[in-house]
Design a protein around this motif. Structure first.
Motif, PDB file in Angstrom:
ATOM      1  N   ALA A  47      85.728  20.666   6.699  1.00 36.55           N
ATOM      2  CA  ALA A  47      84.387  20.490   7.269  1.00 36.55           C
ATOM      3  C   ALA A  47      84.410  20.789   8.751  1.00 36.55           C
ATOM      4  CB  ALA A  47      83.887  19.065   7.023  1.00 36.55           C
ATOM      5  N   VAL A  48      83.267  21.244   9.243  1.00 30.05           N
ATOM      6  CA  VAL A  48      83.029  21.346  10.679  1.00 30.05           C
ATOM      7  C   VAL A  48      81.707  20.643  10.935  1.00 30.05           C
ATOM      8  CG1 VAL A  48      81.963  23.627  10.389  1.00 30.05           C
ATOM      9  CG2 VAL A  48      82.696  22.877  12.652  1.00 30.05           C
ATOM     10  N   ALA A  49      81.702  19.756  11.913  1.00 32.31           N
ATOM     11  CA  ALA A  49      80.509  18.957  12.177  1.00 32.31           C
ATOM     12  C   ALA A  49      80.209  18.931  13.664  1.00 32.31           C
ATOM     13  CB  ALA A  49      80.693  17.535  11.655  1.00 32.31           C
ATOM     14  N   VAL A  50      78.934  18.904  13.991  1.00 32.12           N
ATOM     15  CA  VAL A  50      78.451  18.796  15.362  1.00 32.12           C
ATOM     16  C   VAL A  50      77.756  17.450  15.494  1.00 32.12           C
ATOM     17  CG1 VAL A  50      76.842  19.739  17.066  1.00 32.12           C
ATOM     18  CG2 VAL A  50      78.168  21.283  15.616  1.00 32.12           C
ATOM     19  N   LEU A  97      78.859  21.286   8.059  1.00 37.64           N
ATOM     20  CA  LEU A  97      79.050  22.290   7.023  1.00 37.64           C
ATOM     21  C   LEU A  97      80.354  21.941   6.319  1.00 37.64           C
ATOM     22  CD1 LEU A  97      78.096  24.927   5.675  1.00 37.64           C
ATOM     23  CD2 LEU A  97      79.501  26.170   7.340  1.00 37.64           C
ATOM     24  N   MET A  98      80.275  21.652   5.014  1.00 40.73           N
ATOM     25  CA  MET A  98      81.412  21.099   4.278  1.00 40.73           C
ATOM     26  C   MET A  98      81.832  22.012   3.137  1.00 40.73           C
ATOM     27  SD  MET A  98      79.910  17.195   4.190  1.00 40.73           S
ATOM     28  CE  MET A  98      78.290  17.730   3.589  1.00 40.73           C
ATOM     29  N   ASP A 100      83.750  12.768  19.505  1.00 36.17           N
ATOM     30  CA  ASP A 100      83.936  14.198  19.755  1.00 36.17           C
ATOM     31  C   ASP A 100      82.636  14.958  19.540  1.00 36.17           C
ATOM     32  OD1 ASP A 100      86.570  13.829  20.352  1.00 36.17           O
ATOM     33  OD2 ASP A 100      87.323  14.438  18.385  1.00 36.17           O
ATOM     34  N   ASP A 101      82.411  15.983  20.351  1.00 35.08           N
ATOM     35  CA  ASP A 101      81.212  16.807  20.207  1.00 35.08           C
ATOM     36  C   ASP A 101      81.258  17.616  18.911  1.00 35.08           C
ATOM     37  OD1 ASP A 101      80.361  15.892  22.666  1.00 35.08           O
ATOM     38  OD2 ASP A 101      81.271  17.551  23.760  1.00 35.08           O
ATOM     39  N   ILE A 102      82.436  18.186  18.631  1.00 36.32           N
ATOM     40  CA  ILE A 102      82.626  18.962  17.401  1.00 36.32           C
ATOM     41  C   ILE A 102      83.853  18.423  16.678  1.00 36.32           C
ATOM     42  CG2 ILE A 102      83.245  21.216  16.447  1.00 36.32           C
ATOM     43  CD1 ILE A 102      81.564  22.556  18.445  1.00 36.32           C
ATOM     44  N   LEU A 103      83.705  18.224  15.391  1.00 36.55           N
ATOM     45  CA  LEU A 103      84.802  17.738  14.564  1.00 36.55           C
ATOM     46  C   LEU A 103      85.202  18.814  13.567  1.00 36.55           C
ATOM     47  CD1 LEU A 103      86.592  15.399  13.372  1.00 36.55           C
ATOM     48  CD2 LEU A 103      84.657  14.910  11.862  1.00 36.55           C
ATOM     49  N   LEU A 104      86.488  19.154  13.552  1.00 37.78           N
ATOM     50  CA  LEU A 104      87.047  20.057  12.549  1.00 37.78           C
ATOM     51  C   LEU A 104      87.982  19.236  11.669  1.00 37.78           C
ATOM     52  CD1 LEU A 104      87.960  23.156  14.757  1.00 37.78           C
ATOM     53  CD2 LEU A 104      85.899  22.809  13.383  1.00 37.78           C
ATOM     54  N   TYR A 105      87.780  19.318  10.373  1.00 36.31           N
ATOM     55  CA  TYR A 105      88.566  18.500   9.449  1.00 36.31           C
ATOM     56  C   TYR A 105      89.089  19.382   8.319  1.00 36.31           C
ATOM     57  CZ  TYR A 105      89.584  15.111   5.748  1.00 36.31           C
ATOM     58  OH  TYR A 105      90.194  14.403   4.754  1.00 36.31           O
ATOM     59  N   ALA A 106      90.344  19.165   7.938  1.00 34.95           N
ATOM     60  CA  ALA A 106      90.923  19.893   6.809  1.00 34.95           C
ATOM     61  C   ALA A 106      91.834  18.956   6.035  1.00 34.95           C
ATOM     62  CB  ALA A 106      91.705  21.116   7.290  1.00 34.95           C
ATOM     63  N   ARG A 107      91.837  19.103   4.732  1.00 34.40           N
ATOM     64  CA  ARG A 107      92.673  18.284   3.864  1.00 34.40           C
ATOM     65  C   ARG A 107      93.918  19.075   3.491  1.00 34.40           C
ATOM     66  NH1 ARG A 107      92.095  13.985   0.345  1.00 34.40           N
ATOM     67  NH2 ARG A 107      89.978  13.677   1.107  1.00 34.40           N
ATOM     68  N   GLN A 108      95.072  18.442   3.634  1.00 30.45           N
ATOM     69  CA  GLN A 108      96.337  19.042   3.229  1.00 30.45           C
ATOM     70  C   GLN A 108      96.657  18.602   1.810  1.00 30.45           C
ATOM     71  OE1 GLN A 108      99.203  17.748   6.128  1.00 30.45           O
ATOM     72  NE2 GLN A 108      98.872  19.529   7.415  1.00 30.45           N
ATOM     73  N   GLY A 152      98.915  18.360  -1.635  1.00 29.78           N
ATOM     74  CA  GLY A 152     100.323  18.289  -1.948  1.00 29.78           C
ATOM     75  C   GLY A 152     101.136  17.565  -0.906  1.00 29.78           C
ATOM     76  N   SER A 153     100.470  16.717  -0.109  1.00 27.26           N
ATOM     77  CA  SER A 153     101.165  15.952   0.933  1.00 27.26           C
ATOM     78  C   SER A 153     100.656  14.537   0.939  1.00 27.26           C
ATOM     79  CB  SER A 153     100.903  16.604   2.297  1.00 27.26           C
ATOM     80  OG  SER A 153     101.399  15.789   3.324  1.00 27.26           O
ATOM     81  N   ASP A 154     101.534  13.589   1.286  1.00 27.89           N
ATOM     82  CA  ASP A 154     101.108  12.198   1.384  1.00 27.89           C
ATOM     83  C   ASP A 154     100.133  12.010   2.540  1.00 27.89           C
ATOM     84  OD1 ASP A 154     102.676  11.459  -0.755  1.00 27.89           O
ATOM     85  OD2 ASP A 154     104.404  10.943   0.478  1.00 27.89           O
ATOM     86  N   ASN A 155     100.307  12.827   3.580  1.00 27.94           N
ATOM     87  CA  ASN A 155      99.386  12.776   4.712  1.00 27.94           C
ATOM     88  C   ASN A 155      98.319  13.829   4.489  1.00 27.94           C
ATOM     89  OD1 ASN A 155      98.160  12.414   7.152  1.00 27.94           O
ATOM     90  ND2 ASN A 155      99.699  13.538   8.336  1.00 27.94           N
ATOM     91  N   LEU A 156      97.215  13.412   3.894  1.00 32.83           N
ATOM     92  CA  LEU A 156      96.241  14.376   3.396  1.00 32.83           C
ATOM     93  C   LEU A 156      95.287  14.881   4.458  1.00 32.83           C
ATOM     94  CD1 LEU A 156      95.267  12.770  -0.036  1.00 32.83           C
ATOM     95  CD2 LEU A 156      96.847  14.644   0.403  1.00 32.83           C
ATOM     96  N   ASN A 157      95.171  14.231   5.565  1.00 31.55           N
ATOM     97  CA  ASN A 157      94.078  14.533   6.462  1.00 31.55           C
ATOM     98  C   ASN A 157      94.550  15.046   7.817  1.00 31.55           C
ATOM     99  OD1 ASN A 157      92.398  13.406   4.492  1.00 31.55           O
ATOM    100  ND2 ASN A 157      92.702  11.364   5.347  1.00 31.55           N
ATOM    101  N   GLN A 158      93.849  16.046   8.313  1.00 32.23           N
ATOM    102  CA  GLN A 158      94.025  16.500   9.682  1.00 32.23           C
ATOM    103  C   GLN A 158      92.650  16.676  10.287  1.00 32.23           C
ATOM    104  OE1 GLN A 158      96.354  20.068   9.947  1.00 32.23           O
ATOM    105  NE2 GLN A 158      98.288  18.932   9.980  1.00 32.23           N
ATOM    106  N   ALA A 159      92.482  16.115  11.449  1.00 30.14           N
ATOM    107  CA  ALA A 159      91.184  16.244  12.110  1.00 30.14           C
ATOM    108  C   ALA A 159      91.437  16.469  13.596  1.00 30.14           C
ATOM    109  CB  ALA A 159      90.348  14.995  11.905  1.00 30.14           C
ATOM    110  N   VAL A 160      90.587  17.314  14.190  1.00 24.44           N
ATOM    111  CA  VAL A 160      90.703  17.575  15.624  1.00 24.44           C
ATOM    112  C   VAL A 160      89.312  17.510  16.241  1.00 24.44           C
ATOM    113  CG1 VAL A 160      92.753  18.987  15.440  1.00 24.44           C
ATOM    114  CG2 VAL A 160      90.522  20.073  15.259  1.00 24.44           C
TER     115      VAL A 160
END
Length: 230
Positions: A61-64, A114-115, A212-220, A222-230
């Motif tokens: 997802a990318v969010a404003v 936008l997801m 944050d003004d803009i959020l970028l999120y991606a799911r990993q 096959g990993s125990d750590n499923l989330n990455q967000a910046v």
């Protein structure tokens, strides 16, 4: 019509629209990397919390957080730097909302997202969340009876009167103060009813990302750590 390699040079409207969205996102990322003269938006405004409209099952997802403030900041950045761009962020934002037919009743000060609701990216897996301040006006935009535009209920806009919508915004639903639009009924239903992303994040990370003004999120996968967000 073909290009020099014999390929069809005519692009579907869906692809052109997606490229426009990504171009706007890219410009806004440049803007948010620049020093701000003033804070953008109000971190305490719950309607502007992007994490609250993104379901935790989302693939990316990318969010404003506040579209009005950020597009204004983008215009100011262009004026100060003299950057040459085909269109300003504010113009692109207005073009997109007019193109989708959702201008009336829109809350310009709310969060947009936008997801991608499926790991195998398709246009029909995209769900767009837009903030609404007047659901009566928004229902009029969509040619939908107001009493049908309810949280958790997915509406097929085909056959609602007038010209059928573009396939990738055929289905709509409501989540809180947001309208959801997408091309796959199940994906829109999932976006409307799944627990929000903010419920699955540690409180300190949730607090940081919500500002944050803009959020970028991606799911990993096959990993125990499923989330990455910046």
């Amino acid at each position: 019509m073909t290009d020099s390699l014999g390929r069809d040079s005519r692009e579907p409207k869906a692809v052109m629209t997606l490229r426009t969205i990504l171009a706007v996102v890219g410009l806004l990322l440049v803007v948010t990397s620049a020093p701000a003269d003033e804070p953008v938006g109000n971190p305490d405004d719950t309607k502007a919390d992007a994490l609250g409209i993104i379901p935790e099952s989302v693939s990316a997802a990318v969010a404003v957080r506040n579209a009005s403030e950020l597009t204004r900041r983008g215009d100011k950045f262009i004026e100060q730097t003299g950057m040459k761009v085909p269109l300003r962020a504010s113009d692109a934002f207005r073009w997109l909302t007019d193109f989708l037919g959702i201008r009336k009743g829109l809350d310009d000060d709310g969060a947009f997202a936008l997801m991608v609701m499926s790991p195998d990216f398709k246009l029909t897996s995209l769900v767009l969340a837009v903030p609404v301040k007047d659901f009566d006006a928004m229902a009029g935009n969509l040619k939908i009876p107001r009493d049908q535009l309810m949280p958790g209920q997915v509406i097929d806009r085909n056959g609602m009167g007038g010209v059928n919508p573009m396939p990738y915004v055929r289905y709509v639903s409501v989540r809180g103060y947001h309208l959801l639009l997408g091309g796959d009924k199940k994906k829109v239903q999932e976006a409307a009813s799944a627990p929000a992303l903010n419920a699955s994040l540690p409180s300190d990370l949730e607090r940081t990302l919500s500002e944050d003004d803009i959020l970028l999120y991606a799911r990993q996968f096959g990993s125990d750590n499923l989330n990455q967000a910046v």
